[in-house]
Design a protein around this motif. Structure first.
Motif, PDB file in Angstrom:
ATOM      1  N   SER A 256       0.825  -1.208   0.000  1.00 38.53           N
ATOM      2  CA  SER A 256       0.000   0.000   0.000  1.00 38.53           C
ATOM      3  C   SER A 256       0.863   1.264   0.000  1.00 38.53           C
ATOM      4  CB  SER A 256      -0.918   0.013   1.221  1.00 38.53           C
ATOM      5  OG  SER A 256      -0.173   0.246   2.403  1.00 38.53           O
ATOM      6  N   GLU A 257       0.265   2.333  -0.498  1.00 35.25           N
ATOM      7  CA  GLU A 257       0.971   3.618  -0.530  1.00 35.25           C
ATOM      8  C   GLU A 257       1.316   4.082   0.881  1.00 35.25           C
ATOM      9  OE1 GLU A 257       0.176   8.235  -1.993  1.00 35.25           O
ATOM     10  OE2 GLU A 257      -1.014   6.606  -2.844  1.00 35.25           O
ATOM     11  N   ALA A 258       0.394   3.849   1.817  1.00 33.47           N
ATOM     12  CA  ALA A 258       0.637   4.273   3.201  1.00 33.47           C
ATOM     13  C   ALA A 258       1.853   3.556   3.784  1.00 33.47           C
ATOM     14  CB  ALA A 258      -0.597   3.990   4.052  1.00 33.47           C
ATOM     15  N   GLU A 259       1.991   2.263   3.461  1.00 33.87           N
ATOM     16  CA  GLU A 259       3.139   1.510   3.964  1.00 33.87           C
ATOM     17  C   GLU A 259       4.443   2.042   3.381  1.00 33.87           C
ATOM     18  OE1 GLU A 259       2.199  -3.016   4.790  1.00 33.87           O
ATOM     19  OE2 GLU A 259       1.170  -2.378   2.961  1.00 33.87           O
ATOM     20  N   VAL A 260       4.417   2.372   2.081  1.00 31.05           N
ATOM     21  CA  VAL A 260       5.624   2.905   1.439  1.00 31.05           C
ATOM     22  C   VAL A 260       5.991   4.256   2.047  1.00 31.05           C
ATOM     23  CG1 VAL A 260       6.674   3.630  -0.729  1.00 31.05           C
ATOM     24  CG2 VAL A 260       5.110   1.681  -0.701  1.00 31.05           C
ATOM     25  N   LEU A 261       4.987   5.098   2.267  1.00 33.55           N
ATOM     26  CA  LEU A 261       5.249   6.403   2.880  1.00 33.55           C
ATOM     27  C   LEU A 261       5.827   6.243   4.287  1.00 33.55           C
ATOM     28  CD1 LEU A 261       2.040   8.335   1.741  1.00 33.55           C
ATOM     29  CD2 LEU A 261       4.403   8.808   1.036  1.00 33.55           C
ATOM     30  N   GLY A 262       5.310   5.239   5.011  1.00 35.10           N
ATOM     31  CA  GLY A 262       5.836   4.977   6.348  1.00 35.10           C
ATOM     32  C   GLY A 262       7.287   4.543   6.306  1.00 35.10           C
ATOM     33  N   LEU A 263       7.624   3.681   5.339  1.00 33.56           N
ATOM     34  CA  LEU A 263       9.010   3.232   5.185  1.00 33.56           C
ATOM     35  C   LEU A 263       9.915   4.398   4.796  1.00 33.56           C
ATOM     36  CD1 LEU A 263       8.449  -0.136   3.281  1.00 33.56           C
ATOM     37  CD2 LEU A 263       9.213   0.135   5.643  1.00 33.56           C
ATOM     38  N   GLN A 264       9.389   5.235   3.920  1.00 36.14           N
ATOM     39  CA  GLN A 264      10.164   6.394   3.473  1.00 36.14           C
ATOM     40  C   GLN A 264      10.487   7.312   4.651  1.00 36.14           C
ATOM     41  OE1 GLN A 264       8.181   9.426   0.998  1.00 36.14           O
ATOM     42  NE2 GLN A 264       9.813   9.076  -0.522  1.00 36.14           N
ATOM     43  N   LYS A 265       9.512   7.492   5.530  1.00 34.74           N
ATOM     44  CA  LYS A 265       9.719   8.343   6.704  1.00 34.74           C
ATOM     45  C   LYS A 265      10.755   7.730   7.637  1.00 34.74           C
ATOM     46  CE  LYS A 265       7.149  10.779  10.313  1.00 34.74           C
ATOM     47  NZ  LYS A 265       5.805  11.017  10.914  1.00 34.74           N
ATOM     48  N   GLU A 266      10.706   6.405   7.801  1.00 34.34           N
ATOM     49  CA  GLU A 266      11.671   5.716   8.664  1.00 34.34           C
ATOM     50  C   GLU A 266      13.092   5.854   8.142  1.00 34.34           C
ATOM     51  OE1 GLU A 266      10.579   1.658   9.057  1.00 34.34           O
ATOM     52  OE2 GLU A 266       8.649   2.067  10.022  1.00 34.34           O
ATOM     53  N   MET A 267      13.228   5.888   6.817  1.00 36.98           N
ATOM     54  CA  MET A 267      14.554   5.905   6.199  1.00 36.98           C
ATOM     55  C   MET A 267      15.157   7.303   6.121  1.00 36.98           C
ATOM     56  SD  MET A 267      13.764   3.156   3.145  1.00 36.98           S
ATOM     57  CE  MET A 267      15.377   3.302   2.367  1.00 36.98           C
ATOM     58  N   GLN A 268      14.363   8.310   6.418  1.00 32.13           N
ATOM     59  CA  GLN A 268      14.873   9.690   6.320  1.00 32.13           C
ATOM     60  C   GLN A 268      15.790  10.024   7.501  1.00 32.13           C
ATOM     61  OE1 GLN A 268      11.286  12.020   5.970  1.00 32.13           O
ATOM     62  NE2 GLN A 268      11.166  11.721   3.752  1.00 32.13           N
TER      63      GLN A 268
END
Length: 268
Positions: A256-268
């Motif tokens: 899901s897009e929400a999961e990808v956005l969550g991963l992106q936030k974690e990686m920042q």
């Protein structure tokens, strides 16, 4: 699971069946503990739970003396595997049994004697004793008892030859070898044979086996699903690290897009 016809007294299902007979349980308790017991009521495979938010316990054999006697309670557990936490489990069982016995608004002095017995094939304490008997004492003056009336005993039946009491040794020998000589043990074995040929008991065992198989399969499916989910997350992380767009990752990884956005936030 074993075939039903192969069950012995050392299989929890058969043990609970045999000791659900009040006469068998009462004779065993009197013989092992060397106390006189008034008529008891027995519940095999009893489940105790304080409330839905706390861990429940499933007791192999729970017995309670009638009000005409001393009102004592007993828990008999067959523990074939050393799970390394039996002493702490005994502690938890004590608390749950007390909660079960003491109604709301009842005074603490209404608590009666409580006996928790574990039958084990191996010496979980590694101290070489065939029987361990515990009760709370003052550490620097062992002759002073706490007086909480709770007793926890562990019987290591593989060491039956070292048991000095003849009657206790007979019971322990039967658990260790399934061999018997005395009438009291012959009576127990007769119940084992009776239940082996009982179609109702066999059906209950088969139902239990089916339930366990279903749980096992569900556990496998859940584990596989979790593994697949973890793999997807790992792939999505690598794709983000390579600068791929969120839309591409959602399409290619089926996440899901929400999961990808969550991963992106974690990686920042």
């Amino acid at each position: 699971m074993k075939k039903y016809e192969e069950l012995t007294i050392c299989d929890n299902f058969m043990f609970a069946k045999v000791f659900s007979n009040a006469d068998i349980a009462q004779d065993f308790l009197q013989d092992i503990l060397k106390i006189d017991i008034e008529k008891i009521s027995v519940v095999s495979e009893a489940t105790l739970q304080e409330d839905p938010f706390h861990k429940s316990v499933r007791l192999d054999v729970q017995a309670r003396e009638g009000d005409s006697g001393n009102g004592r309670s007993f828990d008999i557990e067959l523990q074939m595997i050393d799970t390394s936490e039996l002493p702490k489990r005994a502690r938890y069982y004590q608390g749950m049994l007390d909660l079960d016995a003491l109604g709301k608004g009842v005074n603490y002095d209404e608590l009666k004697e409580q006996y928790i017995l574990f039958l084990c094939p191996e010496d979980i304490f590694k101290a070489g004793k065939p029987v361990y008997q515990f009760q709370n004492r003052e550490e620097t003056a062992p002759n002073i008892l706490l007086g909480d009336l709770c007793y926890k005993n562990f019987y290591i039946f593989s060491k039956y030859r070292e048991v000095t009491d003849e009657v206790t040794r007979e019971y322990m020998q039967y658990f260790a070898t399934q061999k018997y000589e005395s009438e009291r043990i012959k009576r127990i074995h007769a119940f084992v044979e009776r239940y082996r040929n009982d179609p109702v008991a066999k059906k209950a065992y088969m139902t239990l086996e089916q339930e366990l198989n279903i749980r096992y399969k569900k556990g496998l499916e859940k584990g596989r699903a979790e593994t697949r989910g973890e793999e997807k997350v790992a792939v999505a992380r690598r794709m983000l690290a390579k600068g791929m767009s969120i839309a591409e990752i959602v399409e290619l990884v089926a996440i899901s897009e929400a999961e990808v956005l969550g991963l992106q936030k974690e990686m920042q």
